[in-house]
Design a protein around this motif. Structure first.
Motif, PDB file in Angstrom:
ATOM      1  N   SER A  70       0.814  -1.210   0.000  1.00 47.13           N
ATOM      2  CA  SER A  70       0.000   0.000   0.000  1.00 47.13           C
ATOM      3  C   SER A  70       0.847   1.259   0.000  1.00 47.13           C
ATOM      4  N   LEU A  71       2.151   1.116   0.195  1.00 43.73           N
ATOM      5  CA  LEU A  71       3.029   2.283   0.194  1.00 43.73           C
ATOM      6  C   LEU A  71       3.666   2.457  -1.180  1.00 43.73           C
ATOM      7  N   ARG A  72       4.105   3.687  -1.473  1.00 42.12           N
ATOM      8  CA  ARG A  72       4.855   3.932  -2.701  1.00 42.12           C
ATOM      9  C   ARG A  72       6.218   3.239  -2.620  1.00 42.12           C
ATOM     10  N   PRO A  73       6.664   2.639  -3.699  1.00 42.35           N
ATOM     11  CA  PRO A  73       8.007   2.041  -3.674  1.00 42.35           C
ATOM     12  C   PRO A  73       9.077   3.138  -3.694  1.00 42.35           C
ATOM     13  N   SER A  74      10.287   2.769  -3.342  1.00 34.75           N
ATOM     14  CA  SER A  74      11.427   3.679  -3.428  1.00 34.75           C
ATOM     15  C   SER A  74      11.422   4.407  -4.760  1.00 34.75           C
ATOM     16  N   SER A  75      11.753   5.688  -4.735  1.00 32.72           N
ATOM     17  CA  SER A  75      11.760   6.470  -5.975  1.00 32.72           C
ATOM     18  C   SER A  75      12.819   5.945  -6.944  1.00 32.72           C
ATOM     19  N   ASP A  76      13.750   5.120  -6.467  1.00 32.37           N
ATOM     20  CA  ASP A  76      14.775   4.550  -7.348  1.00 32.37           C
ATOM     21  C   ASP A  76      14.369   3.199  -7.939  1.00 32.37           C
ATOM     22  N   LEU A  77      13.103   2.802  -7.756  1.00 36.78           N
ATOM     23  CA  LEU A  77      12.649   1.498  -8.244  1.00 36.78           C
ATOM     24  C   LEU A  77      13.046   1.237  -9.695  1.00 36.78           C
ATOM     25  N   ASP A  78      12.813   2.217 -10.574  1.00 40.95           N
ATOM     26  CA  ASP A  78      13.038   1.961 -12.005  1.00 40.95           C
ATOM     27  C   ASP A  78      14.512   1.708 -12.320  1.00 40.95           C
ATOM     28  N   THR A  79      15.406   2.261 -11.502  1.00 42.16           N
ATOM     29  CA  THR A  79      16.826   1.957 -11.686  1.00 42.16           C
ATOM     30  C   THR A  79      17.105   0.497 -11.326  1.00 42.16           C
ATOM     31  N   HIS A  80      16.562   0.066 -10.201  1.00 40.43           N
ATOM     32  CA  HIS A  80      16.731  -1.339  -9.802  1.00 40.43           C
ATOM     33  C   HIS A  80      16.204  -2.275 -10.900  1.00 40.43           C
ATOM     34  N   LEU A  81      15.037  -1.945 -11.451  1.00 42.61           N
ATOM     35  CA  LEU A  81      14.421  -2.833 -12.451  1.00 42.61           C
ATOM     36  C   LEU A  81      15.284  -2.944 -13.706  1.00 42.61           C
ATOM     37  N   GLU A  82      15.850  -1.813 -14.142  1.00 39.36           N
ATOM     38  CA  GLU A  82      16.761  -1.856 -15.294  1.00 39.36           C
ATOM     39  C   GLU A  82      17.908  -2.821 -15.046  1.00 39.36           C
ATOM     40  N   LEU A  83      18.449  -2.776 -13.824  1.00 34.35           N
ATOM     41  CA  LEU A  83      19.587  -3.639 -13.503  1.00 34.35           C
ATOM     42  C   LEU A  83      19.164  -5.107 -13.491  1.00 34.35           C
ATOM     43  N   TYR A  84      17.988  -5.400 -12.913  1.00 33.20           N
ATOM     44  CA  TYR A  84      17.525  -6.795 -12.881  1.00 33.20           C
ATOM     45  C   TYR A  84      17.289  -7.334 -14.295  1.00 33.20           C
ATOM     46  N   ARG A  85      16.771  -6.467 -15.182  1.00 37.90           N
ATOM     47  CA  ARG A  85      16.506  -6.926 -16.546  1.00 37.90           C
ATOM     48  C   ARG A  85      17.792  -7.106 -17.346  1.00 37.90           C
ATOM     49  N   ALA A  86      18.768  -6.218 -17.115  1.00 32.71           N
ATOM     50  CA  ALA A  86      19.997  -6.265 -17.931  1.00 32.71           C
ATOM     51  C   ALA A  86      21.016  -7.272 -17.409  1.00 32.71           C
ATOM     52  N   PHE A  87      21.004  -7.530 -16.112  1.00 30.26           N
ATOM     53  CA  PHE A  87      22.004  -8.402 -15.488  1.00 30.26           C
ATOM     54  C   PHE A  87      21.296  -9.625 -14.912  1.00 30.26           C
ATOM     55  N   PRO A  88      21.045 -10.650 -15.713  1.00 33.84           N
ATOM     56  CA  PRO A  88      20.195 -11.761 -15.251  1.00 33.84           C
ATOM     57  C   PRO A  88      20.804 -12.561 -14.105  1.00 33.84           C
ATOM     58  N   GLY A  89      22.110 -12.452 -13.860  1.00 30.43           N
ATOM     59  CA  GLY A  89      22.715 -13.246 -12.799  1.00 30.43           C
ATOM     60  C   GLY A  89      22.581 -12.663 -11.408  1.00 30.43           C
ATOM     61  N   ILE A  90      22.037 -11.442 -11.279  1.00 32.14           N
ATOM     62  CA  ILE A  90      22.031 -10.810  -9.960  1.00 32.14           C
ATOM     63  C   ILE A  90      20.713 -11.030  -9.238  1.00 32.14           C
ATOM     64  N   GLY A  91      20.770 -11.084  -7.901  1.00 35.12           N
ATOM     65  CA  GLY A  91      19.583 -11.346  -7.095  1.00 35.12           C
ATOM     66  C   GLY A  91      19.229 -10.221  -6.136  1.00 35.12           C
ATOM     67  N   GLY A  92      20.123  -9.255  -5.973  1.00 36.11           N
ATOM     68  CA  GLY A  92      19.841  -8.137  -5.064  1.00 36.11           C
ATOM     69  C   GLY A  92      20.605  -6.906  -5.504  1.00 36.11           C
ATOM     70  N   VAL A  93      20.030  -5.733  -5.202  1.00 33.43           N
ATOM     71  CA  VAL A  93      20.631  -4.449  -5.561  1.00 33.43           C
ATOM     72  C   VAL A  93      20.533  -3.517  -4.354  1.00 33.43           C
ATOM     73  N   VAL A  94      21.591  -2.747  -4.114  1.00 28.66           N
ATOM     74  CA  VAL A  94      21.506  -1.680  -3.107  1.00 28.66           C
ATOM     75  C   VAL A  94      21.982  -0.369  -3.723  1.00 28.66           C
ATOM     76  N   HIS A  95      21.409   0.713  -3.192  1.00 23.56           N
ATOM     77  CA  HIS A  95      21.848   2.056  -3.564  1.00 23.56           C
ATOM     78  C   HIS A  95      22.066   2.823  -2.274  1.00 23.56           C
TER      79      HIS A  95
END
Lengths: 230, 230, 230, 230
Positions: A70-95
């Motif tokens: 019910s809460l808004r996701p982190s404003s950096d969500l779309d950056t995380h998603l780009e990384l998950y789509r481009a780097f299929p071997g990764i399972g977690g991201v931090v900023h």
């Protein structure tokens, strides 16, 4: 509730960033992905760390659609998603905006590999992205932040180089899990701090030899790793 | 006792400065204003933080007349009053000698905006005042400190730039409330520390583009802000 | 036991140095003098701080004769005694290897007065002694350390300048009491740290004007002081 | 279980490295030797410090054969063994990646003796090894790390100079016991940090005179030592 175990891992990674002193104010977020289901769990935007519970995290699809929360996701969500789509071997991201990693990003310098502390975790210099153009900033800024990162990784294996500096912004780091991503964020800060002082002391300091780089990196990673207990 | 709620807010802001490590010795003070009544609440001079209670704070009019309180007000009172009179939108002011902000003031350099951490809170470089003249120092020194700050803000909106460095002295910061003023004092110290290290690493580092500055500043401020929960 | 109150004050000053982070290893000592009786109380040599009791302190005459105490006095005793004999207005002395003050001593630079934090406690640049000659080092080294300090104060009032850097060694500080000496040792470290960073940021930074120096120094010291509660 | 007392000493030295902030991640290890039995006790590889017990330590012969212990020894074992064989007077060795000592190693600079803090423990500049060749790295890397250290000590007494910087890697320190080795590792970090800041402040800062070096070093070491209690 979806993905209870992953929610807990992502919550732990967020709190680990705070414990390690990598987060100023609310400048930090961690996420994790369930590759089988194609779902991402991420920190909500602007929520205080000490009150955050696993149930407050937001679940989205890899295209950004909110699936649960019910809460808004982190404003950096779309950056995380780009990384998950481009780097299929990764399972977690931090900023984070951890101090010395951000300093290198502000100075627009990649962090050279000056020692074995660095080589034990990162196989070479930590890449720096191009500065973003006014067009990239004006529209879909967060997704474009991800794209500029991906562009900086042409010819670089993101699993051997699990961190990047976004120019004039700060670091992103990743790993096989949210926990490993947080650990890479922590080690990045340490090596950025060491390299800062080493370059101040000796502005013509040279990167380590590729022999030493490979020896240390592959002592801890890959098929021939010998570090730790069997 | 007058203004009990504001007294508590001002006490909290003073103690927050200490908790955040912004105060050396007794070099720090916070105040707040009640605009409806035209009254200011401020820390007493040279009193130990750990013994301070809300009742020890001093209430003055905007012209400096003491309205309530048996202790002397902070010796910087007249600077705070100048700011409240010149900047009608602000509700709280803090003064510290926090380390890196003071370093920039001693080096007589404004803090350039080198990254998004800075741009998220301050819309451009943190201004530096002119050095004060012997005449300004000799008489009404504290009031003149306020005047030299106000002069540095010609053409700058104090609500978009809630901090300043007084040359050879240290920072003042403000906000809509004493709490926000203390927060701006804390963020100022962090960005001053980042900019110090970035300029040391790369003396020709450039400020961020206006596109990136605006994108980050207005993500958190103004009518189009999208950060945090709705 | 002689001088019980002064013993306690000197013990407190020694422990305050540790609490303030000014002591590395056992590099630190504090003493106090009873001017009426001509007796000095000083830390014993090489004793762990956490086990030290007031009764372990050593009492000597101003000529160094041990009057009470079964432990050896601090190896820096003779330096303290030189200071007590040459500077009749002082009541306590501390010696530390606090980080940034020692850095200036190692760099053989006096600490310029770049800001009001400094001017509130020290009336000008913190003096640096001459390097000691081989002869001064070979014999009566500790007494000669005191003499080289006293030589650096020709034309300087030690009560307006309660600290010094011994070249390639570290700081001594003093005050009207052991407590004030410890406080000056702490403030010295803070201003040495500020000046270090300010000179790194701007190598041509200038000292503050004499108008600003006097305004701040005499706001807290002397007949016209206005700081704090009456 | 063999060598219970030495196991405890080595465990304590390992934990002391952590308490003193000298260890990042798991980059640190301590060992001790029983000269009569020709046996070495060393930390196991990659085990968390907070779970480590004396029984987890590994006992080896001086040729590296494991004598007792079910865990793998520290990956740096062969470096420790080279030092024990080449330096017969030492009883303990530590290796860390402590920040400023590592910075000097990354900058490929030996740490000059700029002050008495340094001279109280180390009789001259802290040596820096040659960078290792690709051949030295490819095979028997850890043993060769020891050999390159020993080579840097031609003409230097390892008991008067109980530390070294391995180029692009980090420090090793030693002493008569594991406890003293850990203490030397700690003092090394402090003097490396002081020298870093002193050289930044004054890039042409000169080492202290040999008179001052000898005076301080031999005040605490050797037959004529006068420091501490008799």
């Amino acid at each position: 509730m979806l993905l209870e175990a992953l929610r807990q891992e992502v919550l732990d990674a967020n709190l680990e960033l705070v414990r390690q002193g990598l987060v100023i104010d609310t400048f930090g977020n961690a996420s994790g992905v369930d590759r089988a289901q194609g779902l991402v769990v991420i920190k909500p935007s602007g929520v205080a760390y000490d009150a955050m519970r696993a149930a407050d995290l937001v679940v989205t699809a890899l295209d950004g659609r909110i699936v649960e929360g019910s809460l808004r996701p982190s404003s950096d969500l779309d950056t995380h998603l780009e990384l998950y789509r481009a780097f299929p071997g990764i399972g977690g991201v931090v900023h984070t905006h951890s101090h010395f990693a951000t300093v290198w990003a502000q100075a627009r310098r990649s962090v050279p590999c000056l020692g074995t502390t660095h080589a034990d975790y990162f196989h070479g210099a930590i890449p720096l992205t191009d500065p973003m153009t006014a067009e990239e900033i004006a529209d879909a800024y967060e997704a474009n932040t991800g794209k500029v990162i991906v562009r900086a990784f042409e010819g670089i294996d993101p699993l051997e180089m699990p961190a990047v500096l976004v120019a004039n912004h700060g670091p992103f780091a990743w790993g096989k899990s949210p926990k490993q991503a947080a650990r890479h964020g922590f080690i990045l800060e340490e090596v950025a701090r060491m390299a800062f002082h080493a370059m101040t002391l000796n502005p013509s300091a040279e990167p380590i030899s590729s022999a030493l780089l490979d020896r240390h990196y592959y002592r801890k990673h890959g098929a021939k790793a010998t570090y730790g207990q069997a």
